[in-house]
Scaffold this motif. Sequence first.
Motif, PDB file in Angstrom:
ATOM      1  N   THR A  13      31.457  91.642  20.573  1.00 48.88           N
ATOM      2  CA  THR A  13      30.482  90.907  19.765  1.00 48.88           C
ATOM      3  C   THR A  13      30.976  90.689  18.337  1.00 48.88           C
ATOM      4  O   THR A  13      30.543  89.784  17.652  1.00 48.88           O
ATOM      5  CB  THR A  13      29.136  91.658  19.705  1.00 48.88           C
ATOM      6  OG1 THR A  13      29.402  93.032  19.430  1.00 48.88           O
ATOM      7  CG2 THR A  13      28.381  91.533  21.000  1.00 48.88           C
ATOM      8  N   ASP A  14      31.884  91.574  17.890  1.00 53.01           N
ATOM      9  CA  ASP A  14      32.405  91.464  16.528  1.00 53.01           C
ATOM     10  C   ASP A  14      33.922  91.522  16.538  1.00 53.01           C
ATOM     11  O   ASP A  14      34.510  92.184  17.384  1.00 53.01           O
ATOM     12  CB  ASP A  14      31.880  92.641  15.677  1.00 53.01           C
ATOM     13  CG  ASP A  14      30.521  92.330  15.087  1.00 53.01           C
ATOM     14  OD1 ASP A  14      30.329  91.200  14.623  1.00 53.01           O
ATOM     15  OD2 ASP A  14      29.665  93.227  15.130  1.00 53.01           O
ATOM     16  N   LYS A  15      34.517  90.847  15.583  1.00 53.44           N
ATOM     17  CA  LYS A  15      35.968  90.956  15.438  1.00 53.44           C
ATOM     18  C   LYS A  15      36.293  92.303  14.803  1.00 53.44           C
ATOM     19  O   LYS A  15      35.642  92.733  13.861  1.00 53.44           O
ATOM     20  CB  LYS A  15      36.485  89.845  14.530  1.00 53.44           C
ATOM     21  CG  LYS A  15      36.745  88.521  15.228  1.00 53.44           C
ATOM     22  CD  LYS A  15      38.099  87.947  14.782  1.00 53.44           C
ATOM     23  CE  LYS A  15      38.528  86.723  15.582  1.00 53.44           C
ATOM     24  NZ  LYS A  15      38.344  86.814  17.015  1.00 53.44           N
ATOM     25  N   VAL A  22      25.735  97.195  19.590  1.00 50.05           N
ATOM     26  CA  VAL A  22      26.755  96.401  18.898  1.00 50.05           C
ATOM     27  C   VAL A  22      27.763  97.281  18.164  1.00 50.05           C
ATOM     28  O   VAL A  22      28.813  96.811  17.759  1.00 50.05           O
ATOM     29  CB  VAL A  22      26.134  95.407  17.884  1.00 50.05           C
ATOM     30  CG1 VAL A  22      25.271  94.380  18.602  1.00 50.05           C
ATOM     31  CG2 VAL A  22      25.341  96.138  16.808  1.00 50.05           C
ATOM     32  N   ASN A  23      27.417  98.556  17.945  1.00 50.55           N
ATOM     33  CA  ASN A  23      28.380  99.452  17.295  1.00 50.55           C
ATOM     34  C   ASN A  23      28.156 100.894  17.759  1.00 50.55           C
ATOM     35  O   ASN A  23      27.224 101.175  18.511  1.00 50.55           O
ATOM     36  CB  ASN A  23      28.319  99.314  15.770  1.00 50.55           C
ATOM     37  CG  ASN A  23      26.923  99.588  15.230  1.00 50.55           C
ATOM     38  OD1 ASN A  23      26.218 100.469  15.719  1.00 50.55           O
ATOM     39  ND2 ASN A  23      26.524  98.825  14.227  1.00 50.55           N
TER      40      ASN A  23
END
Length: 355
Positions: free
Chosen positions: A275-277, A233-234
């Motif tokens: 997955t994230d803004k 995710v990051n």
Amino acid sequence: MKQVSLKIVNITKIFKDFKNNEIRAVDNISFEIIPGEFVTLLGPSGCGKTTTLRMIAGFEKPTEGKIFINDINVVEIPPWKRDIAMVFQSYGLFPHMSVGENIAYGLKMRKIQKEESQKKVKEILRIVGLEGFEDRPPSSLSGGQQQRIALARALVIEPSVLLFDEPLSNLDALLREQMRIEIKRIQKEVGITAIYVTHDRTEALTLSDKIVLMKDGKIEQIGNPEDVYEKPVNKFVGEFMGKIFFFPIQVLDILEKETLVRLKDRVYKIPSLPTDKADNYVLGCRTEALKISSDGPIEGKIKTIVYLGESSEYYIDTEYGEIMIRVLSPFDKNLSEGKSVKIDLVPEIAKIIPD
Ligand SMILES: Nc1ncnc2c1ncn2[C@@H]1O[C@H](COP(=O)(O)OP(=O)(O)OP(=O)(O)O)[C@@H](O)[C@H]1O
Ligand SMILES: [Mg+2]
């Protein structure tokens, strides 16, 4: 075997130093473990893995939060009443007792009859693959065998949850690999719910049903090994789980199931969504998501080729830094060190990550 579930709900642990400054070892984390599941707490040194494990065992009380074992909050319950066993890095076997007596110790404490106890010891020795070792002194065993005895001693009392804190760090590389497979086999055979602490990603990938990846007392990602490796995710998760290369991209459009991105003059359809803004994104590519291709947009020069038999690793200097691409044998002999090459992506397995 009784199988239990665990629920860790918003637990925080704050320690104080000599000047009363706060050390936030664990910072408001939550995760769940289903019955019989093997969950790994993974992360760099000091991220709070051991502290989390010790709170589950009851050796440490959370500053805040709840820990449920089968829907009962155990925060106020002392360790010996939690029905949990723990295996440590140091085996902690009693040197003056035989292997059999070591394993039977917990049974004796629980006032189990001798005959019954001997039967259980025999059975557990069979499970850990050390049948007939009852009368050996622990000092005569190899490191791997001692660790198996420690595991047998933890399992013989039939706890509901088995906790491991870096149990293989004292073993050499080969033995560690064998014991990894053994631990997984034994855990599945017994069917016990297990939590395993390690900073070794290979251990986490091979052992876990689920990985909880931590950093600075917080959880970065929870998922099965494939998810955490393939869909970080990051950037931190991406790099912690293995070799990964990041490319700056412009997100052109987010469609229903895919994202259009631009890298240099090339537009790629990535079959996933961010997955994230974020304001900026990069494309995360594992080495298997990169290939040498005459019409690729990334230019580079082969610096080193490492021949490994079934494949070779090409280390290539590019404007984005050094990239490594794995090429299966037999490889193109024209691609020698010093040659210029072009590199393309495999968009299907590239991942959009917030910068
Ligand atoms: N008893 C304590 N008093 C004060 N600080 C502590 C105490 N125990 C742990 N800490 C601090 O809490 C943080 C987390 O420690 P913890 O032992 O949980 O890390 P870890 O993830 O297990 O690391 P490692 O991989 O090195 O074992 C660290 O910064 C550590 O210094
Ligand atoms: Mg630790």
